[in-house]
Write a protein that holds these residues in place. Structure first.
Motif, PDB file in Angstrom:
ATOM      1  N   LYS A  19     -20.193 -16.514   6.708  1.00  0.00           N
ATOM      2  CA  LYS A  19     -21.288 -16.998   7.801  1.00  0.00           C
ATOM      3  C   LYS A  19     -22.613 -17.307   6.914  1.00  0.00           C
ATOM      4  CE  LYS A  19     -21.629 -14.422  11.436  1.00  0.00           C
ATOM      5  NZ  LYS A  19     -21.379 -13.076  12.373  1.00  0.00           N
ATOM      6  N   SER A 105     -31.955  -9.614  13.366  1.00  0.00           N
ATOM      7  CA  SER A 105     -30.636  -9.437  13.759  1.00  0.00           C
ATOM      8  C   SER A 105     -29.881  -8.870  12.569  1.00  0.00           C
ATOM      9  CB  SER A 105     -30.214 -10.771  14.224  1.00  0.00           C
ATOM     10  OG  SER A 105     -29.960 -11.675  13.441  1.00  0.00           O
ATOM     11  N   ARG A 107     -26.156  -8.877  11.092  1.00  0.00           N
ATOM     12  CA  ARG A 107     -24.917  -9.557  11.267  1.00  0.00           C
ATOM     13  C   ARG A 107     -23.787  -9.488  10.259  1.00  0.00           C
ATOM     14  NH1 ARG A 107     -26.540 -15.413  12.462  1.00  0.00           N
ATOM     15  NH2 ARG A 107     -24.607 -15.481  13.745  1.00  0.00           N
ATOM     16  N   ALA A 121     -13.320 -14.114  13.799  1.00  0.00           N
ATOM     17  CA  ALA A 121     -13.959 -14.046  14.722  1.00  0.00           C
ATOM     18  C   ALA A 121     -14.206 -13.003  15.783  1.00  0.00           C
ATOM     19  CB  ALA A 121     -13.699 -15.438  15.574  1.00  0.00           C
ATOM     20  N   GLY A 122     -15.488 -12.389  15.673  1.00  0.00           N
ATOM     21  CA  GLY A 122     -15.855 -11.282  16.724  1.00  0.00           C
ATOM     22  C   GLY A 122     -15.345 -10.163  16.157  1.00  0.00           C
ATOM     23  N   THR A 126     -22.212  -6.483  15.141  1.00  0.00           N
ATOM     24  CA  THR A 126     -23.638  -7.406  15.240  1.00  0.00           C
ATOM     25  C   THR A 126     -24.749  -6.579  15.839  1.00  0.00           C
ATOM     26  OG1 THR A 126     -22.500  -9.556  15.733  1.00  0.00           O
ATOM     27  CG2 THR A 126     -24.846  -9.398  16.105  1.00  0.00           C
ATOM     28  N   LEU A 128     -28.531  -6.765  17.447  1.00  0.00           N
ATOM     29  CA  LEU A 128     -29.412  -7.625  17.668  1.00  0.00           C
ATOM     30  C   LEU A 128     -30.906  -7.021  17.962  1.00  0.00           C
ATOM     31  CD1 LEU A 128     -27.840 -10.324  20.038  1.00  0.00           C
ATOM     32  CD2 LEU A 128     -28.030 -10.413  17.439  1.00  0.00           C
ATOM     33  N   ALA A 174     -34.354 -13.061  10.931  1.00  0.00           N
ATOM     34  CA  ALA A 174     -35.737 -13.080  11.778  1.00  0.00           C
ATOM     35  C   ALA A 174     -34.937 -13.047  13.359  1.00  0.00           C
ATOM     36  CB  ALA A 174     -36.771 -13.947  11.604  1.00  0.00           C
ATOM     37  N   VAL A 176     -35.000 -14.559  17.015  1.00  0.00           N
ATOM     38  CA  VAL A 176     -35.500 -15.672  17.763  1.00  0.00           C
ATOM     39  C   VAL A 176     -35.236 -14.799  19.290  1.00  0.00           C
ATOM     40  CG1 VAL A 176     -35.240 -17.905  18.592  1.00  0.00           C
ATOM     41  CG2 VAL A 176     -34.682 -17.422  16.396  1.00  0.00           C
ATOM     42  N   GLY A 206     -27.393 -15.065  22.905  1.00  0.00           N
ATOM     43  CA  GLY A 206     -26.230 -15.921  22.812  1.00  0.00           C
ATOM     44  C   GLY A 206     -25.116 -14.965  22.917  1.00  0.00           C
ATOM     45  N   VAL A 210     -21.004 -15.937  23.259  1.00  0.00           N
ATOM     46  CA  VAL A 210     -19.822 -16.252  22.159  1.00  0.00           C
ATOM     47  C   VAL A 210     -18.774 -14.890  22.622  1.00  0.00           C
ATOM     48  CG1 VAL A 210     -21.295 -17.300  20.660  1.00  0.00           C
ATOM     49  CG2 VAL A 210     -21.136 -14.682  20.358  1.00  0.00           C
ATOM     50  N   GLU A 288     -23.191 -22.082  16.598  1.00  0.00           N
ATOM     51  CA  GLU A 288     -23.935 -21.333  17.642  1.00  0.00           C
ATOM     52  C   GLU A 288     -25.299 -21.697  17.394  1.00  0.00           C
ATOM     53  OE1 GLU A 288     -22.697 -17.134  16.900  1.00  0.00           O
ATOM     54  OE2 GLU A 288     -20.215 -17.907  17.152  1.00  0.00           O
ATOM     55  N   LEU A 299     -27.355 -20.818  14.209  1.00  0.00           N
ATOM     56  CA  LEU A 299     -27.067 -19.267  13.993  1.00  0.00           C
ATOM     57  C   LEU A 299     -25.955 -19.320  13.355  1.00  0.00           C
ATOM     58  CD1 LEU A 299     -29.031 -17.775  16.850  1.00  0.00           C
ATOM     59  CD2 LEU A 299     -29.393 -17.079  14.513  1.00  0.00           C
ATOM     60  N   GLN A 300     -25.051 -20.330  13.326  1.00  0.00           N
ATOM     61  CA  GLN A 300     -23.518 -20.230  12.809  1.00  0.00           C
ATOM     62  C   GLN A 300     -22.982 -21.466  12.804  1.00  0.00           C
ATOM     63  OE1 GLN A 300     -21.667 -16.781  14.107  1.00  0.00           O
ATOM     64  NE2 GLN A 300     -19.619 -17.124  13.030  1.00  0.00           N
ATOM     65  N   ARG A 302     -18.831 -23.074  11.915  1.00  0.00           N
ATOM     66  CA  ARG A 302     -17.376 -22.935  11.659  1.00  0.00           C
ATOM     67  C   ARG A 302     -16.650 -23.722  11.787  1.00  0.00           C
ATOM     68  NH1 ARG A 302     -16.631 -17.011  14.225  1.00  0.00           N
ATOM     69  NH2 ARG A 302     -17.484 -18.068  15.965  1.00  0.00           N
TER      70      ARG A 302
HETATM   71  N1  LIG Z   1     -31.693 -13.912  14.526  1.00  0.00           N
HETATM   72  C1  LIG Z   1     -31.185 -14.123  15.685  1.00  0.00           C
HETATM   73  N2  LIG Z   1     -31.865 -14.559  16.590  1.00  0.00           N
HETATM   74  C2  LIG Z   1     -31.179 -14.873  18.061  1.00  0.00           C
HETATM   75  N3  LIG Z   1     -30.235 -14.846  18.324  1.00  0.00           N
HETATM   76  C3  LIG Z   1     -29.246 -14.318  17.444  1.00  0.00           C
HETATM   77  C4  LIG Z   1     -29.837 -13.963  16.127  1.00  0.00           C
HETATM   78  N4  LIG Z   1     -28.583 -13.431  15.458  1.00  0.00           N
HETATM   79  C5  LIG Z   1     -27.553 -13.628  16.165  1.00  0.00           C
HETATM   80  N5  LIG Z   1     -27.958 -13.985  17.170  1.00  0.00           N
HETATM   81  C6  LIG Z   1     -27.103 -14.123  18.527  1.00  0.00           C
HETATM   82  O1  LIG Z   1     -26.162 -13.342  18.558  1.00  0.00           O
HETATM   83  C7  LIG Z   1     -24.811 -13.974  18.463  1.00  0.00           C
HETATM   84  C8  LIG Z   1     -23.714 -13.325  17.913  1.00  0.00           C
HETATM   85  O2  LIG Z   1     -23.823 -12.882  16.611  1.00  0.00           O
HETATM   86  P1  LIG Z   1     -22.772 -13.086  15.358  1.00  0.00           P
HETATM   87  O3  LIG Z   1     -22.590 -14.534  15.262  1.00  0.00           O
HETATM   88  O4  LIG Z   1     -23.422 -12.374  14.248  1.00  0.00           O
HETATM   89  O5  LIG Z   1     -21.471 -12.252  16.099  1.00  0.00           O
HETATM   90  P2  LIG Z   1     -20.083 -12.823  16.663  1.00  0.00           P
HETATM   91  O6  LIG Z   1     -20.285 -14.164  17.025  1.00  0.00           O
HETATM   92  O7  LIG Z   1     -20.225 -11.819  17.862  1.00  0.00           O
HETATM   93  O8  LIG Z   1     -19.203 -12.505  15.546  1.00  0.00           O
HETATM   94  P3  LIG Z   1     -18.792 -13.514  14.533  1.00  0.00           P
HETATM   95  O9  LIG Z   1     -19.603 -14.622  14.361  1.00  0.00           O
HETATM   96  O10 LIG Z   1     -18.868 -12.432  13.506  1.00  0.00           O
HETATM   97  O11 LIG Z   1     -17.511 -14.114  14.621  1.00  0.00           O
HETATM   98  C9  LIG Z   1     -25.064 -15.444  18.110  1.00  0.00           C
HETATM   99  O12 LIG Z   1     -24.475 -16.645  18.350  1.00  0.00           O
HETATM  100  C10 LIG Z   1     -26.633 -15.708  18.414  1.00  0.00           C
HETATM  101  O13 LIG Z   1     -26.527 -16.151  19.787  1.00  0.00           O
END
Ligand SMILES: Nc1ncnc2c1ncn2[C@@H]1O[C@H](COP(=O)(O)OP(=O)(O)OP(=O)(O)O)[C@@H](O)[C@H]1O
Ligand SMILES: [Mg+2]
Length: 313
Positions: A19, A105, A107, A121-122, A126, A128, A174, A176, A206, A210, A288, A299-300, A302
């Motif tokens: 990631k 956040s 993560r 995935a997931g 995480t 937030l 940081a 958002v 988000g 997700v 994402e 934010l991601q 893949r």
């Molecule tokens: N810094 C951030 N600011 C705003 N939203 C964030 C931030 N970090 C994460 N998020 C939100 O949280 C969501 C989930 O976080 P993350 O991608 O880490 O976990 P996941 O999608 O549940 O699992 P993974 O990506 O590990 O499969 C992100 O898609 C995003 O929408």
């Protein structure tokens, strides 16, 4: 043991996880990504070694079918070695002071030799909108302990991977305070059409999107001329928003349920970003994203692993 996110693209995947590595690569491409730092997998190993937690973890693994809660308790009751904590504090102060932000956040960013990031995935934690250094340290330990979560262990068992091969890093970014967030696919993952971009979006942060907890708005866009081919209002059952420290679920208003969570200009910009990322990687991707006052952050990213082959441009 700490790597600035902006420098992650040159580091080993096993040190910083997929990631973080992909996000750092996007930063280098000039795509907006919230700034941050990575607590590398060597910090994780350092914590376990310094506190001599190995044999206790093994004991829980042997005697319990779901050791996550106990291992998280074990991690929370031990301190991060002082030199590592100092490094984390410096990176945190830099991020929060210089960017005038308070919340972050936390993560998980995992990797394993034989697995693509998509496979994780997931699986891992995480956290937030974390609002203090003390909570940051707790959240980092929570991410580390989630290596032993029920679902993660079951998954490793299914794919026949030894837990020792899993490397867990933690990405701190940081936060958002998003107006709207969502996911975009550079191909239609259902029909496998390479001519369409699919966007799912809803109000607030988000995570519920997700995790599949809410029904977002749907947009199908022509990749060629950015025309909106189809759009559908989602139920947007609730939204997740930041509070002083952490997040809370709030009802989506009547007006929000009736309105699309992205306007035409935002859809157009997300389409451009998605195409740019697909073009760089040369294979279909999902991203994402988050929108705040018209600024779009990624934010991601893949690979979409259900399709084979390289994107034709
Ligand atoms: N810094 C951030 N600011 C705003 N939203 C964030 C931030 N970090 C994460 N998020 C939100 O949280 C969501 C989930 O976080 P993350 O991608 O880490 O976990 P996941 O999608 O549940 O699992 P993974 O990506 O590990 O499969 C992100 O898609 C995003 O929408
Ligand atoms: Mg994610």
């Amino acid at each position: 043991m700490i790597v600035p996110l902006s420098e992650g693209h040159e580091k080993n995947r096993s040190l910083i996880g997929g990631k973080a590595k992909n996000l750092s690569t996007l930063m280098k491409l000039g795509i907006s990504v919230p700034n941050g730092f990575i607590v590398s997998s060597s910090a994780f190993l350092n914590f376990i070694k310094a506190n001599r937690l190995g044999s206790q973890i093994n004991h829980y693994m042997k005697t319990m079918s779901n050791p996550y809660i106990k291992i998280n308790e074990l991690f929370q009751s031990h301190t991060i070695p002082s030199d590592l904590e100092k490094e984390i504090k410096e990176a945190y102060d830099n991020l929060t002071f210089s960017h005038d932000i308070i919340n972050v956040s936390v993560r998980s960013s995992a990797s394993a030799e034989d697995l693509q990031d998509q496979s994780f995935a997931g699986q891992y934690e995480t956290c937030l909108n974390i609002g203090s250094f003390d909570r940051l340290l707790k959240s980092i330990k929570k991410c580390w302990a989630s290596v032993w979560s029920d679902q993660a262990l079951q998954y490793l068992h299914t794919v026949n991977i030894d837990i020792k091969e899993v490397k867990i890093s933690v990405l701190v970014q940081a936060m958002v305070q998003a107006d709207t967030s969502g996911v975009a696919f550079s191909i239609n993952p259902v029909t496998l059409s390479y001519d369409e971009i699919i966007i799912n979006a809803s109000y607030g942060l988000g995570e519920p999107i997700v995790s599949g907890l809410i029904t977002p708005d749907l947009f199908i866009i022509s990749k060629h001329d950015h025309k909106i081919l189809h759009k559908e209002l989602g139920l947007k059952e609730f939204k997740l928003v930041g509070q002083a420290d952490g997040t809370k679920e709030t009802p989506t208003s009547e007006q929000e349920i009736k309105s699309f969570s992205l306007n035409f200009d935002q859809i157009n910009r997300i389409t451009n970003i998605t195409k740019k990322i697909e073009h760089y990687y040369q294979y279909p991707v999902d991203i994402e994203f988050t929108v705040k006052e018209n600024e779009i952050n990624v934010l991601q990213v893949r690979p979409i692993t259900t399709v084979k082959g390289v994107v034709q441009s």
